[in-house]
Design a protein around this motif. Sequence first.
Motif, PDB file in Angstrom:
ATOM      1  N   VAL A   1      -3.096  -5.310   1.405  1.00 38.73           N
ATOM      2  CA  VAL A   1      -2.003  -6.163   0.903  1.00 38.73           C
ATOM      3  C   VAL A   1      -1.592  -5.705  -0.489  1.00 38.73           C
ATOM      4  O   VAL A   1      -0.395  -5.593  -0.798  1.00 38.73           O
ATOM      5  N   LEU A   2      -2.557  -5.433  -1.312  1.00 42.30           N
ATOM      6  CA  LEU A   2      -2.228  -4.944  -2.657  1.00 42.30           C
ATOM      7  C   LEU A   2      -1.509  -3.596  -2.569  1.00 42.30           C
ATOM      8  O   LEU A   2      -0.564  -3.331  -3.328  1.00 42.30           O
ATOM      9  N   GLU A   3      -1.966  -2.777  -1.661  1.00 36.99           N
ATOM     10  CA  GLU A   3      -1.279  -1.484  -1.495  1.00 36.99           C
ATOM     11  C   GLU A   3       0.170  -1.689  -1.050  1.00 36.99           C
ATOM     12  O   GLU A   3       1.079  -0.980  -1.488  1.00 36.99           O
ATOM     13  N   ALA A   4       0.365  -2.664  -0.204  1.00 38.42           N
ATOM     14  CA  ALA A   4       1.719  -2.924   0.278  1.00 38.42           C
ATOM     15  C   ALA A   4       2.628  -3.399  -0.847  1.00 38.42           C
ATOM     16  O   ALA A   4       3.835  -3.107  -0.863  1.00 38.42           O
ATOM     17  N   LEU A   5       2.057  -4.118  -1.795  1.00 40.09           N
ATOM     18  CA  LEU A   5       2.862  -4.556  -2.936  1.00 40.09           C
ATOM     19  C   LEU A   5       3.344  -3.341  -3.730  1.00 40.09           C
ATOM     20  O   LEU A   5       4.513  -3.253  -4.111  1.00 40.09           O
ATOM     21  N   ALA A   6       2.422  -2.449  -3.962  1.00 37.32           N
ATOM     22  CA  ALA A   6       2.796  -1.260  -4.727  1.00 37.32           C
ATOM     23  C   ALA A   6       3.867  -0.461  -3.982  1.00 37.32           C
ATOM     24  O   ALA A   6       4.812   0.062  -4.593  1.00 37.32           O
ATOM     25  N   ALA A   7       3.717  -0.403  -2.684  1.00 38.82           N
ATOM     26  CA  ALA A   7       4.676   0.368  -1.894  1.00 38.82           C
ATOM     27  C   ALA A   7       6.049  -0.286  -1.831  1.00 38.82           C
ATOM     28  O   ALA A   7       7.048   0.368  -1.493  1.00 38.82           O
TER      29      ALA A   7
END
Lengths: 334, 334, 334, 334
Positions: D15-21
């Motif tokens: 989820v955190l990675e998706a935010l960055a993306a």
Amino acid sequence: MRFFSDNAATVHPAVLEALAAAQPTDAAYDGDAISGRLDAAFSDLFGRDVAALWIATGTAANSIALATLCPPHGGVICHHAAHIQNDECGAPEFYTHGAKLLLADGPGAKLDVAACAAVTDAIGGGVHWVQPHALSITNATEYGMSYAPDEVAALGEWAKAKGLGFHMDGARFANAIVHHGCTPAAMTWEAGVDVLSFGFVKNGGLSAEALIFFNPDLAKVARIRRKRGGHLLSKGRFMAAQLLAMLADDIWLANARAANAGTARLASAAGQRALYPVEANELFLRLTADEAAGLRVKGFDFYDWAAGEARLVVSWDQPEAEIAALADALALLP
Amino acid sequence: MRFFSDNAATVHPAVLEALAAAQPTDAAYDGDAISGRLDAAFSDLFGRDVAALWIATGTAANSIALATLCPPHGGVICHHAAHIQNDECGAPEFYTHGAKLLLADGPGAKLDVAACAAVTDAIGGGVHWVQPHALSITNATEYGMSYAPDEVAALGEWAKAKGLGFHMDGARFANAIVHHGCTPAAMTWEAGVDVLSFGFVKNGGLSAEALIFFNPDLAKVARIRRKRGGHLLSKGRFMAAQLLAMLADDIWLANARAANAGTARLASAAGQRALYPVEANELFLRLTADEAAGLRVKGFDFYDWAAGEARLVVSWDQPEAEIAALADALALLP
Amino acid sequence: MRFFSDNAATVHPAVLEALAAAQPTDAAYDGDAISGRLDAAFSDLFGRDVAALWIATGTAANSIALATLCPPHGGVICHHAAHIQNDECGAPEFYTHGAKLLLADGPGAKLDVAACAAVTDAIGGGVHWVQPHALSITNATEYGMSYAPDEVAALGEWAKAKGLGFHMDGARFANAIVHHGCTPAAMTWEAGVDVLSFGFVKNGGLSAEALIFFNPDLAKVARIRRKRGGHLLSKGRFMAAQLLAMLADDIWLANARAANAGTARLASAAGQRALYPVEANELFLRLTADEAAGLRVKGFDFYDWAAGEARLVVSWDQPEAEIAALADALALLP
Amino acid sequence: MRFFSDNAATVHPAVLEALAAAQPTDAAYDGDAISGRLDAAFSDLFGRDVAALWIATGTAANSIALATLCPPHGGVICHHAAHIQNDECGAPEFYTHGAKLLLADGPGAKLDVAACAAVTDAIGGGVHWVQPHALSITNATEYGMSYAPDEVAALGEWAKAKGLGFHMDGARFANAIVHHGCTPAAMTWEAGVDVLSFGFVKNGGLSAEALIFFNPDLAKVARIRRKRGGHLLSKGRFMAAQLLAMLADDIWLANARAANAGTARLASAAGQRALYPVEANELFLRLTADEAAGLRVKGFDFYDWAAGEARLVVSWDQPEAEIAALADALALLP
């Protein structure tokens, strides 16, 4: 012979006379001289300064009272059989903008401190739970019982300790007063009540109830809410005149006495069939379907309540002969 | 001599007689036989099936009408001088649960299609703007003008094309009908009106207005809202009786004719001082403070409006002599 | 090259880093340690004790602020072009339970005392009119102007004299602060502001705005309203972390400086085409349809506003090259 | 070792990675490309066309769902222990504008047709009672039980026959799906559910739940209500990205499986102490005060529930060692 309710009875002749007498044009809304006499008349009755507003229905009176005591995010403790819970189409939620009724239990729609405390004890703190802001009781209750002044006072003391406002739905206030033979003061502000919905329509009025604030400051916003609810009639003098007519010569007490006495006579005839103590003008009976049918054949009109139960209500104008006939019929039941 | 408003005038004697005649106990709320006659009586008057609800005030009638036509997240186009905007303490916002009044402009509180379109043209799409769901006009207007049927029809056509419900605040509907000499049908449903607040109280009633739904299906939820607003009186037969009494023998038309005629006489005397065309029972005048004071010295009671302006209202029961006296006084002004 | 809004810009890297750093489980809602630091952090910033609540949107912040200051039956004075009036889908009416926005006028969506007084002067007394309870201004305004501290103070003094609460919609508060080079205190509580919606999302945040109460007692009910509005996120630490990250190292000021500077450069290039003084990060221009089309051909994305007008917004993260290119393009316009 | 709730657990790294993306600027609100993928993603998951809205909290999701299904004057049948009744500060009443929750009973916060029918059977007709318009169940329930698809279908059939809308509060929907090993379709629309609050935050999300309408037309007004409630975040792409990240690679199922398995292990260790069947990730135990204290001494953090009862919740990210330790401690209890 109608025993189904007191809410459609005739209007006391003095009320109709008062309407005729209120004809001369005066200021609109509640700026007229007759409306101007309400505060003093009810202050006399209650033995302290009160603010008194005329209002067309008990539903509106109750709802505006509760909105005065409870914010949209608050809760109102009441009996699960209370009129405000079951019979007002959500008007309290409408006028309070969504406050929650917190339901307590007790025999005959009557609450005591333990029943109320059971509600508050189950509520967690913080912002997740709706917090109680007011207590509302009905006197006489929806099942024809009535609180004595000391019972009201016990609740009032508890409410005050909890920081709750205290409302009394007095749709049949007169019947409770007459039953206990107490003063209006003893039944209300002396017992901690903050706001009273003082019913007149069931007791001989036409279209005017009184909303009584024992702290007159609370009435300021209530007057705004009355307007905002579309309840500020332009010819308000005809509303005030009804209330003053009912107070004059203690018509309100005489009417309630008549209704209570008739009910007591029926209760006496009904004997062990009564489901609750009869302390006002309503009688709830155990009655089989056959027995109910038999009474209806004899011309008595009344409501079935639950299975095997019936409700009989005596109105202020109930003819003596009808009461006698029903008492006889009840006495003949096995 | 009161010319300050028609909202506190006397009640027509036929209305008081009707109250007395409604005494016999019947079913409560609107289940009685008299209430049961309303739909047919108003359907006759309007020449089509309508649903007619009694209701105690124009504010409640307007607000329930708007709540029927507009969801909480919608908007209602109205004139910035409309009664619903300025004189009802936010009752429309209360009953609609927060719908927004979208304000249009026009002389004499009267709207036309261009004025309404100016409002809708300024509104963006999507979920960010409050979208219009209804149009509300007042006939006769708050400044004593009145829409002709074809003017209403032009608005009705536009509203329909835009998908908007169409409400008419007819607090002085009778005065508009009389002025234009048209049928109630031509002024309302034939012109696209969906709901009418049909005023009787200013015109001789006591405490009953009529809320008319030209699509009777819309009345179903309106009846719930009436109850939820605390407006379902238990002795409703006394409400219905007022309306039927006003319709009988066309009292509602006779009263409005009297008021309009008196106003026309005053307008004639006032000449160029009139601020708006006089098309009902209100007269707005240019009047200096000295002139106003002079009229008051002569015993005439009326409202100052804006600086240098005054409002005179003729009631249905205004004595001929008062009108003559005021006409004379107006004619004497420089 | 996007100049259509700052509301969809990227998130400042420090904010994303703060989210990652907030991972370790802590108490839910706003009971965690990071949320617990908000009051102190904003109290430091404002030089007095404040209560600071994280909240997901400016619409929610504004609406809860207004509900705190204004009862359902009250009114809020604001500009007719205010975000709360036009862009929030009636959220203020929803959260206040139907309060009315009372619309004032002024150039560039900016109000002064005269404009506000014109609104209150037109309101009658009594219960018929909605009475004003609050004043709300937007700083920087919806048209890119910004109030100086003394302008806010003049309004604050007037509001206090009238008994009105005072709210500032600071969706672009940082841009106003940077423009005037004043302290946050001077722009708010020292000027009489009671509640501030302090925007971070347009300025580099992800999903957290701050709602600041200069009288911390007012925050108590606001916290309840936040929960009741469904805005009390369970993992609130990720909300608080965003705000603290933006305050750290004055990122909020640096970002606003960048956006303002870019806008100033565009304004300089646009010359006389600017419709309003450029005092934040928005530029409104006179621009024909052909000119607008020409800019779009060159790759610039922006909103048409009214006929012949366009809005350009510079975001905190706008590349220098894009600003330079647009400045050049504007300078080339005739 | 925290077993007090799953609502403050960490966020899944994906989820955190998706935010960055999701950083690159796109259209605001829900006009971005990522938000634009939600309907298709959830339609795939449910095997039919659905409308899917991101929303920050379960409270908001539930409240908007109920407002879609129930008018202000209606009622929603739910369990007296339901989250919407006890834990949302009256948000359902707020969003529905005062609808009433009609409370039913059943073991483990679970309802069946008989329990619901008991509520509707007690409601009189006409306009005096609040009429039911919707049924809301929680799956998994507030006491860790979960409805099987056929149990939902029985309720759905009854609701449809009664004309009621059907809402499922799926704050722990994933745990229920995993427990029954059924498809999301079988648990919802195939069983008559109209709207689902699909929880992600307790299950590894950061701040995004999904509100799923199985009749996409219903979503139109829900989108307006989301904006009006202040829940339409401007950088909505960061909301949508969370949901898509959780769906990708079935993270939502894996997380729920982990939590359920841990709970089952604790239940097995606790034996006869369990108060309800363990069908999700919550375990309610009989536990004396001394026993509770003993567990806390060993480092286990959890809530007391009622007297002699405790609640243990296993989160998706609960370390294996913590579960093992607690299982051992429970097994050692007498």
